[in-house]
Design an enzyme around this catalytic site. Structure first.
Site, PDB file in Angstrom:
ATOM      1  N   HIS A   1      12.323 -39.691 -13.762  1.00 49.17           N
ATOM      2  CA  HIS A   1      14.376 -40.344 -12.789  1.00 49.17           C
ATOM      3  C   HIS A   1      14.575 -41.084 -13.874  1.00 49.17           C
ATOM      4  O   HIS A   1      13.465 -42.203 -13.784  1.00 49.17           O
ATOM      5  CB  HIS A   1      13.606 -40.383 -10.888  1.00 49.17           C
ATOM      6  CG  HIS A   1      13.159 -39.357 -10.959  1.00 49.17           C
ATOM      7  ND1 HIS A   1      14.367 -38.185 -10.559  1.00 49.17           N
ATOM      8  CD2 HIS A   1      12.057 -39.252 -10.025  1.00 49.17           C
ATOM      9  CE1 HIS A   1      13.145 -37.107  -9.808  1.00 49.17           C
ATOM     10  NE2 HIS A   1      11.791 -38.295  -9.634  1.00 49.17           N
TER      11      HIS A   1
ATOM     12  N   CYS B   1       7.423 -40.458  -5.471  1.00 50.29           N
ATOM     13  CA  CYS B   1       7.496 -40.893  -6.411  1.00 50.29           C
ATOM     14  C   CYS B   1       9.139 -41.914  -6.641  1.00 50.29           C
ATOM     15  O   CYS B   1       8.600 -42.388  -7.527  1.00 50.29           O
ATOM     16  CB  CYS B   1       7.528 -39.782  -8.142  1.00 50.29           C
ATOM     17  SG  CYS B   1       9.047 -39.062  -7.592  1.00 50.29           S
TER      18      CYS B   1
HETATM   19  P1  NAD Z   1       4.010 -27.129  -6.859  1.00 46.84           P
HETATM   20  O1  NAD Z   1       5.150 -26.404  -5.597  1.00 46.84           O
HETATM   21  O2  NAD Z   1       4.124 -28.592  -7.846  1.00 46.84           O
HETATM   22  O3  NAD Z   1       2.214 -27.181  -5.934  1.00 46.84           O
HETATM   23  C1  NAD Z   1       2.432 -26.635  -4.856  1.00 46.84           C
HETATM   24  C2  NAD Z   1       1.128 -26.066  -4.756  1.00 46.84           C
HETATM   25  O4  NAD Z   1       0.876 -25.584  -3.363  1.00 46.84           O
HETATM   26  C3  NAD Z   1       1.844 -24.651  -5.303  1.00 46.84           C
HETATM   27  O5  NAD Z   1       0.788 -24.358  -6.387  1.00 46.84           O
HETATM   28  C4  NAD Z   1       1.704 -23.807  -4.097  1.00 46.84           C
HETATM   29  O6  NAD Z   1       0.910 -22.066  -4.463  1.00 46.84           O
HETATM   30  C5  NAD Z   1       0.369 -24.083  -3.453  1.00 46.84           C
HETATM   31  N1  NAD Z   1       0.655 -23.898  -1.891  1.00 46.84           N
HETATM   32  C6  NAD Z   1       1.898 -23.441  -1.053  1.00 46.84           C
HETATM   33  N2  NAD Z   1       1.482 -23.471  -0.086  1.00 46.84           N
HETATM   34  C7  NAD Z   1       0.330 -23.983   0.216  1.00 46.84           C
HETATM   35  C8  NAD Z   1      -0.779 -23.279   1.478  1.00 46.84           C
HETATM   36  N3  NAD Z   1      -1.116 -22.815   2.381  1.00 46.84           N
HETATM   37  N4  NAD Z   1      -2.085 -23.930   1.176  1.00 46.84           N
HETATM   38  C9  NAD Z   1      -2.566 -23.785  -0.326  1.00 46.84           C
HETATM   39  N5  NAD Z   1      -1.854 -24.238  -1.574  1.00 46.84           N
HETATM   40  C10 NAD Z   1      -0.360 -23.636  -1.197  1.00 46.84           C
HETATM   41  O7  NAD Z   1       4.500 -29.289  -5.390  1.00 46.84           O
HETATM   42  P2  NAD Z   1       4.340 -30.646  -6.023  1.00 46.84           P
HETATM   43  O8  NAD Z   1       5.479 -30.536  -6.612  1.00 46.84           O
HETATM   44  O9  NAD Z   1       2.557 -30.695  -6.709  1.00 46.84           O
HETATM   45  O10 NAD Z   1       4.321 -31.503  -4.575  1.00 46.84           O
HETATM   46  C11 NAD Z   1       3.180 -31.854  -3.628  1.00 46.84           C
HETATM   47  C12 NAD Z   1       3.556 -33.266  -2.726  1.00 46.84           C
HETATM   48  O11 NAD Z   1       3.891 -33.945  -3.831  1.00 46.84           O
HETATM   49  C13 NAD Z   1       5.153 -32.348  -1.499  1.00 46.84           C
HETATM   50  O12 NAD Z   1       5.050 -33.188  -0.022  1.00 46.84           O
HETATM   51  C14 NAD Z   1       6.468 -32.995  -2.682  1.00 46.84           C
HETATM   52  O13 NAD Z   1       7.176 -33.476  -2.037  1.00 46.84           O
HETATM   53  C15 NAD Z   1       4.820 -34.331  -3.127  1.00 46.84           C
HETATM   54  N6  NAD Z   1       5.440 -35.009  -4.549  1.00 46.84           N
HETATM   55  C16 NAD Z   1       6.101 -33.736  -5.847  1.00 46.84           C
HETATM   56  C17 NAD Z   1       6.108 -34.612  -6.953  1.00 46.84           C
HETATM   57  C18 NAD Z   1       7.103 -34.196  -8.147  1.00 46.84           C
HETATM   58  O14 NAD Z   1       8.397 -34.454  -8.646  1.00 46.84           O
HETATM   59  N7  NAD Z   1       6.928 -33.084  -8.291  1.00 46.84           N
HETATM   60  C19 NAD Z   1       6.270 -36.264  -6.511  1.00 46.84           C
HETATM   61  C20 NAD Z   1       5.833 -36.969  -5.416  1.00 46.84           C
HETATM   62  C21 NAD Z   1       5.570 -36.226  -4.942  1.00 46.84           C
END
Ligand code: NAD
Length: 345
Positions: A223, A143
């Protein structure tokens, strides 16, 4: 345009659930299903929305069956029916999933929590859409990197950038991350400089002279970046504002109109009826834009949960073809309700 792109989403929470909903809004895409680790309430919500849910693996399939939660099969089954999978699992899990996607012969998009080296191509639509064309694996950057790249792309295009410096105040946790903090502290994130954001921006805007510093604060809203950019030529303030206004997916606001904080931005999104209060745009306070000789100062806000959603949709099109950058971004923006609006007084 070409045939319907069959898309799966692996990991269905903050980013995955939003990307799944956004895929459903695209007339050239079909959401085949989502894969989840746990049979929790989000699995039921997906089903309420008519989305087929798959279990991440055999162990997870068993917990779905034990809890009598409807499940279509496993991730392997989902992969058989898709052209492309969007991996939105937690940091590092995407890397461990890549061999599974390779074996299935399915293209994959990873998120910013993975290393650039996982795909060797980091994506921000307006900066390098065309580069996605021949890729089987693409990483949509984080992000903060997305917000920085959009802003710096505008300034680079209009004036050229000599160097960029940014101090990021990061949200401590997403709104539902109850186990995370900080609660009553400002955390150096990390104490060493640069923070990981500078090299991450350079993975998209190659060769850019940028240094970033980051701290984490007790907020979940957004942020906030303080940017100081030295340009190659001396601009007028009006031209800097024009460049930012003309950059896609940037929104200019003004404190005189009542936008005093990130909370006002979230309030705006809520009142506009944006799903989940999502702000897909990078938001710059127009009245923060200050020009001293060749230096530009400004405040930029980034909604961590939303800003990468349009990027994921454009990355899908970039990798599967049929659309130019401008066409894809327009279709995506129309579907998500991103329209140029300037909230200045
Ligand atoms: P999150 O924790 O909200 O969601 C991830 C989901 O994946 C959870 O429901 C978890 O239970 C599930 N999970 C875990 N292991 C798994 C597997 N082996 N198979 C399938 N599902 C599984 O995470 P998020 O915030 O959505 O982040 C996901 C990606 O996006 C990361 O790389 C993160 O750095 C990136 N990201 C996050 C944000 C943010 O602010 N949340 C912003 C931009 C990018």
């Amino acid at each position: 345009m070409g045939k319907t792109i069959r898309v799966g989403v692996n990991g269905f929470h903050t980013i995955g659930a939003r990307v799944a909903d956004a895929v459903k809004k695209q007339s050239d895409m079909e959401l085949v299903g989502v894969s989840k680790l746990k049979p929790d309430y989000r699995a039921r919500i997906a089903q309420e929305k008519g989305i087929d849910v798959y279990a991440a693996d055999q162990k997870s399939l068993k917990s779905f069956k034990d809890s009598k939660t409807k499940v279509k099969g496993t991730l392997d089954d989902l992969l058989q029916g898709v052209d492309l999978i969007v991996d939105a699992t937690p940091d590092g899990v995407g890397a461990s999933n890549k061999p599974t996607y390779e074996r299935a012969g399915v293209k994959a998009i990873f998120q910013g929590g993975e290393e650039h080296s996982l795909t060797n191509f980091s994506f921000v639509a307006q900066c390098n859409y065309e580069g996605g064309a021949d890729k089987r694996y693409v990483r949509v950057v984080s992000c903060n990197t997305t917000g920085l790249c959009r802003t710096l792309h505008a300034l680079e295009g209009a004036f050229g950038i000599e160097k960029a410096r940014a101090v990021l105040v990061r949200r401590g946790a997403d709104p539902d991350e109850v186990s995370k903090g900080p609660i009553d502290a400002v955390v150096l994130d990390p104490a060493t400089i640069p923070s990981h954001h500078a090299p991450d921006v350079q993975s998209v805007l190659r060769g850019l002279n940028i240094v970033t510093m980051a701290i984490k604060a007790p907020t979940t809203h957004m942020h906030l970046h303080s940017l100081l950019v030295t340009l190659r030529k001396k601009p007028s303030r009006e031209l800097v504002i024009d460049a930012l206004e003309n950059e896609p997916r940037m929104l200019l606001v003004d404190s005189k109109s009542g936008f005093k904080s990130t909370a006002s931005l979230v309030d705006m999104a809520r009142e506009m009826g944006r799903p989940r209060n999502d702000i897909y745009e990078g938001v710059v306070w127009a009245d923060s834009v200050t020009v001293l000789e060749k230096e530009v100062y400004l405040f930029l806000a980034v909604h961590q949960e939303a800003i990468v959603v349009p990027e994921n949709i454009d990355a899908i099109r970039a990798m599967t073809g049929g659309y130019t950058k401008a066409q894809s971004m327009r279709v995506t923006d129309d579907s998500l309700g991103i329209i140029p609006r300037f909230w200045k007084s």
